[in-house]
Motif scaffolding. Structure first.
Motif, PDB file in Angstrom:
ATOM      1  N   VAL A 175      22.067  -9.369  -3.154  1.00 40.68           N
ATOM      2  CA  VAL A 175      22.017  -7.901  -3.127  1.00 40.68           C
ATOM      3  C   VAL A 175      22.044  -7.310  -4.537  1.00 40.68           C
ATOM      4  N   LEU A 176      22.648  -8.027  -5.485  1.00 37.45           N
ATOM      5  CA  LEU A 176      22.629  -7.553  -6.868  1.00 37.45           C
ATOM      6  C   LEU A 176      21.221  -7.619  -7.457  1.00 37.45           C
ATOM      7  N   LEU A 177      20.417  -8.568  -6.961  1.00 34.36           N
ATOM      8  CA  LEU A 177      19.031  -8.674  -7.409  1.00 34.36           C
ATOM      9  C   LEU A 177      18.125  -7.681  -6.687  1.00 34.36           C
ATOM     10  N   ILE A 178      18.346  -7.499  -5.384  1.00 35.67           N
ATOM     11  CA  ILE A 178      17.485  -6.646  -4.567  1.00 35.67           C
ATOM     12  C   ILE A 178      17.796  -5.164  -4.766  1.00 35.67           C
ATOM     13  N   GLY A 179      19.066  -4.832  -4.937  1.00 41.51           N
ATOM     14  CA  GLY A 179      19.482  -3.431  -5.028  1.00 41.51           C
ATOM     15  C   GLY A 179      18.744  -2.626  -6.081  1.00 41.51           C
ATOM     16  N   PRO A 180      18.698  -3.085  -7.333  1.00 43.39           N
ATOM     17  CA  PRO A 180      17.991  -2.311  -8.370  1.00 43.39           C
ATOM     18  C   PRO A 180      16.513  -2.107  -8.062  1.00 43.39           C
ATOM     19  N   MET A 181      15.878  -3.119  -7.450  1.00 43.24           N
ATOM     20  CA  MET A 181      14.459  -2.985  -7.090  1.00 43.24           C
ATOM     21  C   MET A 181      14.275  -1.872  -6.055  1.00 43.24           C
ATOM     22  N   THR A 182      15.186  -1.818  -5.112  1.00 41.69           N
ATOM     23  CA  THR A 182      15.115  -0.802  -4.056  1.00 41.69           C
ATOM     24  C   THR A 182      15.230   0.599  -4.637  1.00 41.69           C
ATOM     25  N   ILE A 183      16.156   0.766  -5.572  1.00 39.46           N
ATOM     26  CA  ILE A 183      16.345   2.079  -6.197  1.00 39.46           C
ATOM     27  C   ILE A 183      15.070   2.521  -6.914  1.00 39.46           C
ATOM     28  N   VAL A 184      14.408   1.584  -7.591  1.00 36.36           N
ATOM     29  CA  VAL A 184      13.178   1.905  -8.325  1.00 36.36           C
ATOM     30  C   VAL A 184      12.086   2.374  -7.365  1.00 36.36           C
ATOM     31  N   ILE A 185      11.846   1.612  -6.300  1.00 30.36           N
ATOM     32  CA  ILE A 185      10.770   1.941  -5.363  1.00 30.36           C
ATOM     33  C   ILE A 185      11.014   3.280  -4.673  1.00 30.36           C
ATOM     34  N   THR A 186      12.229   3.471  -4.159  1.00 28.82           N
ATOM     35  CA  THR A 186      12.526   4.704  -3.423  1.00 28.82           C
ATOM     36  C   THR A 186      12.475   5.931  -4.324  1.00 28.82           C
ATOM     37  N   SER A 187      12.811   5.754  -5.593  1.00 26.58           N
ATOM     38  CA  SER A 187      12.733   6.902  -6.504  1.00 26.58           C
ATOM     39  C   SER A 187      11.279   7.289  -6.761  1.00 26.58           C
ATOM     40  N   ILE A 188      10.394   6.297  -6.842  1.00 24.76           N
ATOM     41  CA  ILE A 188       8.964   6.578  -7.033  1.00 24.76           C
ATOM     42  C   ILE A 188       8.385   7.284  -5.804  1.00 24.76           C
ATOM     43  N   LEU A 189       8.798   6.819  -4.622  1.00 23.16           N
ATOM     44  CA  LEU A 189       8.306   7.402  -3.372  1.00 23.16           C
ATOM     45  C   LEU A 189       9.070   8.663  -2.979  1.00 23.16           C
ATOM     46  N   GLU A 190      10.104   9.005  -3.774  1.00 21.68           N
ATOM     47  CA  GLU A 190      10.956  10.166  -3.491  1.00 21.68           C
ATOM     48  C   GLU A 190      11.586  10.056  -2.108  1.00 21.68           C
ATOM     49  N   LEU A 191      12.088   8.852  -1.814  1.00 20.07           N
ATOM     50  CA  LEU A 191      12.760   8.586  -0.539  1.00 20.07           C
ATOM     51  C   LEU A 191      14.249   8.359  -0.767  1.00 20.07           C
ATOM     52  N   ASN A 192      15.031   8.618   0.275  1.00 16.75           N
ATOM     53  CA  ASN A 192      16.458   8.312   0.246  1.00 16.75           C
ATOM     54  C   ASN A 192      16.623   6.795   0.330  1.00 16.75           C
ATOM     55  N   PRO A 193      17.270   6.152  -0.655  1.00 19.22           N
ATOM     56  CA  PRO A 193      17.386   4.688  -0.634  1.00 19.22           C
ATOM     57  C   PRO A 193      18.419   4.152   0.354  1.00 19.22           C
ATOM     58  N   LYS A 202      12.353   8.347  10.986  1.00 17.74           N
ATOM     59  CA  LYS A 202      12.279   9.682  10.410  1.00 17.74           C
ATOM     60  C   LYS A 202      12.498   9.676   8.897  1.00 17.74           C
ATOM     61  N   ASN A 203      13.086   8.597   8.395  1.00 15.10           N
ATOM     62  CA  ASN A 203      13.361   8.506   6.959  1.00 15.10           C
ATOM     63  C   ASN A 203      12.250   7.808   6.180  1.00 15.10           C
ATOM     64  N   LEU A 204      11.200   7.379   6.891  1.00 10.81           N
ATOM     65  CA  LEU A 204      10.158   6.571   6.254  1.00 10.81           C
ATOM     66  C   LEU A 204       8.815   7.285   6.242  1.00 10.81           C
ATOM     67  N   ILE A 205       8.871   8.567   5.935  1.00 12.90           N
ATOM     68  CA  ILE A 205       7.647   9.368   5.916  1.00 12.90           C
ATOM     69  C   ILE A 205       7.354   9.820   4.486  1.00 12.90           C
ATOM     70  N   VAL A 206       6.177   9.468   3.999  1.00 12.64           N
ATOM     71  CA  VAL A 206       5.723   9.938   2.682  1.00 12.64           C
ATOM     72  C   VAL A 206       4.288  10.430   2.816  1.00 12.64           C
ATOM     73  N   ASP A 207       3.908  11.345   1.948  1.00 11.27           N
ATOM     74  CA  ASP A 207       2.532  11.843   2.017  1.00 11.27           C
ATOM     75  C   ASP A 207       1.608  10.956   1.186  1.00 11.27           C
ATOM     76  N   ASP A 208       0.313  11.200   1.304  1.00 12.35           N
ATOM     77  CA  ASP A 208      -0.687  10.371   0.615  1.00 12.35           C
ATOM     78  C   ASP A 208      -0.562  10.460  -0.902  1.00 12.35           C
ATOM     79  N   ALA A 209      -0.110  11.605  -1.390  1.00  9.93           N
ATOM     80  CA  ALA A 209       0.019  11.771  -2.842  1.00  9.93           C
ATOM     81  C   ALA A 209       1.072  10.815  -3.401  1.00  9.93           C
ATOM     82  N   LYS A 235       0.814  -1.210   0.000  1.00 12.00           N
ATOM     83  CA  LYS A 235       0.000   0.000   0.000  1.00 12.00           C
ATOM     84  C   LYS A 235       0.857   1.274   0.000  1.00 12.00           C
ATOM     85  N   GLY A 236       2.078   1.166  -0.524  1.00 15.22           N
ATOM     86  CA  GLY A 236       2.948   2.331  -0.590  1.00 15.22           C
ATOM     87  C   GLY A 236       3.546   2.733   0.743  1.00 15.22           C
ATOM     88  N   ASP A 237       3.382   1.895   1.777  1.00 17.26           N
ATOM     89  CA  ASP A 237       3.913   2.189   3.111  1.00 17.26           C
ATOM     90  C   ASP A 237       5.412   1.866   3.138  1.00 17.26           C
TER      91      ASP A 237
END
Length: 421
Positions: free
Chosen positions: A115-133, A197-204, A88-90
């Motif tokens: 980690v080579l498999l997981i790393g790229p996925m993490t970068i994709v998700i955090t970029s969508i959520l505009e979070l620091n990976p 403190k690093n895991l805060i995103v707004d509803d948008a 749910k984007g949490d």
């Protein structure tokens, strides 16, 4: 100490200071240290190269090539979006999901592959959520080393110990599986406190995730199908490599070669994606540690460890655990475990029950890798993934989280070993 030992230790400490200060690129520091070892005649070039673990280098290159081809299919984006939507984007739920996935995969695969498999996925998700990976990547580094502790094939020291002590996959799972589960539960609670403190995103931003269509992320369906098929064979190869007597590096390189052949991608582009600085860093570090080993520094350390306990089994077990952890935070754990093994076998010939020592060595060497950014292969590889995407993990930044977590995990392991043995 003899002059060669003093020089070798000085070179090693200078390299560590250069890496910690971050004023010198870690690849340059490692290669400079390796060159100094050779120039000061601490270790001849031929002997130095013999200390390079080409199996690890082969796994790194093979999986980097494989991941570079698979990435063009859109598989990582698909999995990343699918996972994020299920959460749910949490960000916290996403972090937990990736911690568990990383730990489970690390138990049945090489940590580097995971980690080579997981790393790229993490970068994709955090970029969508505009979070620091970086918080996500740090938690995955730690989870990979903890998960790899649970099985015979999860981490190279376990393979070495299993071979020397004639221990099976089941032996490791039964004896170390329970403490690994406990450690994972504890660190998840720790991460909630550390990174809240690093895991805060707004509803948008959450809506952005929920509105995405993971199916549109697939860029090349034929390549995707080929990738999944070859990935299954690679996973089987890693899981069975000790049974079929094929090195994990051969499995990785074979998978990469097949993907290059059937993937029909731009070969020059794929080759350019390899993190050569990471490969050279490991090569330099292997030679530096080889120099310490050749002049007897590591052997002296291990001998002092056994001598200090005067044969007291419980005390020896605890010293093996803690010293392995501390040393493995700053040194590659493979040569240290290679030095410990004959000493433990010698105690066995003297009628001592050494089984607790094997588990102490495994826990210390594997969990100790979480202490610093250079403590394990997975740490360096995932840090390079972050750096490649503009989010470098600094030595200090990782140390503030990794070292306390490592100490906590060794305290829990101490209690576990005392209860069991």
């Amino acid at each position: 100490m003899v002059t060669e030992q003093i020089i070798a230790i000085t070179i090693f400490l200078l390299v560590m200071l250069a890496i910690i200060s971050e004023k010198v690129n870690r690849c340059v520091a490692a290669l400079s240290g390796a060159l100094l070892m050779i120039l000061f005649n601490i270790i001849p070039m031929e002997v130095g190269l013999s200390h390079v673990d080409f199996n690890t280098i082969g796994v790194l290159i093979g999986m980097m090539l494989f991941v570079a081809v698979v990435k063009n299919s859109g598989l990582f984006e698909y999995i990343a979006i699918f996972t994020a939507k299920k959460s749910k984007g949490d960000p916290w739920k996403i972090m937990i999901s990736f911690i568990i996935i990383t730990a489970l995969l690390s138990a049945v695969l090489d940590n580097v592959t995971t980690v080579l498999l997981i790393g790229p996925m993490t970068i994709v998700i955090t970029s969508i959520l505009e979070l620091n990976p970086i918080p996500f990547l740090i938690t995955q580094i730690i989870a990979s080393n903890i998960g790899g502790t649970a099985t015979l094939i999860g981490d190279p020291p376990n393979i070495m110990i299993g071979s020397a002590a004639n221990l099976s996959f089941t032996d490791f799972l039964v004896n170390l599986g329970p403490v690994v589960v406990i450690l994972l539960i504890v660190i998840i609670f720790c991460f909630k406190f550390i990174f809240k403190k690093n895991l805060i995103v707004d509803d948008a931003q959450k809506d952005n995730i929920l509105n995405l269509d993971e199916n549109k992320a697939i860029k090349d369906k034929p390549l995707l199908i080929k990738s999944i098929v070859i990935m299954v064979f690679i996973l089987l190869g890693f899981s069975l490599h000790s049974i079929i007597q094929i090195d994990s590096s051969i499995v990785a390189l074979a998978g990469a070669t097949i993907m290059l052949f059937i993937g029909k991608q731009d070969i020059d582009e794929i080759l350019a994606s390899i993190e050569w600085s990471t490969i050279l860093f490991f090569t330099g570090l292997f030679i530096i540690v080889g120099g310490l080993q050749e002049v007897g520094v590591i052997n002296k350390l291990a001998t002092a460890l056994i001598g200090a306990t005067e044969g007291h089994l419980v005390l020896t077990m605890l010293i093996v655990l803690w010293l392995s952890a501390i040393v493995s935070s700053f040194l590659d754990n493979i040569p240290f475990v290679a030095t410990l093994i004959p000493l433990i076998l010698t105690m066995q010939t003297q009628g001592v029950d050494v089984m607790p020592l094997w588990w102490a060595a495994s826990l210390g060497a594997c969990l100790g890798g979480n202490g610093t950014l250079i403590g394990a292969s997975a740490n360096i590889v995932l840090a390079s993934v972050g750096q490649k995407h503009g989010h470098p993990i600094t030595f200090k930044e990782y140390f503030k989280v990794g070292f306390p977590i490592m100490i906590l995990s060794i305290i829990i392991s101490t209690a576990y070993l005392l209860i069991i043995f």
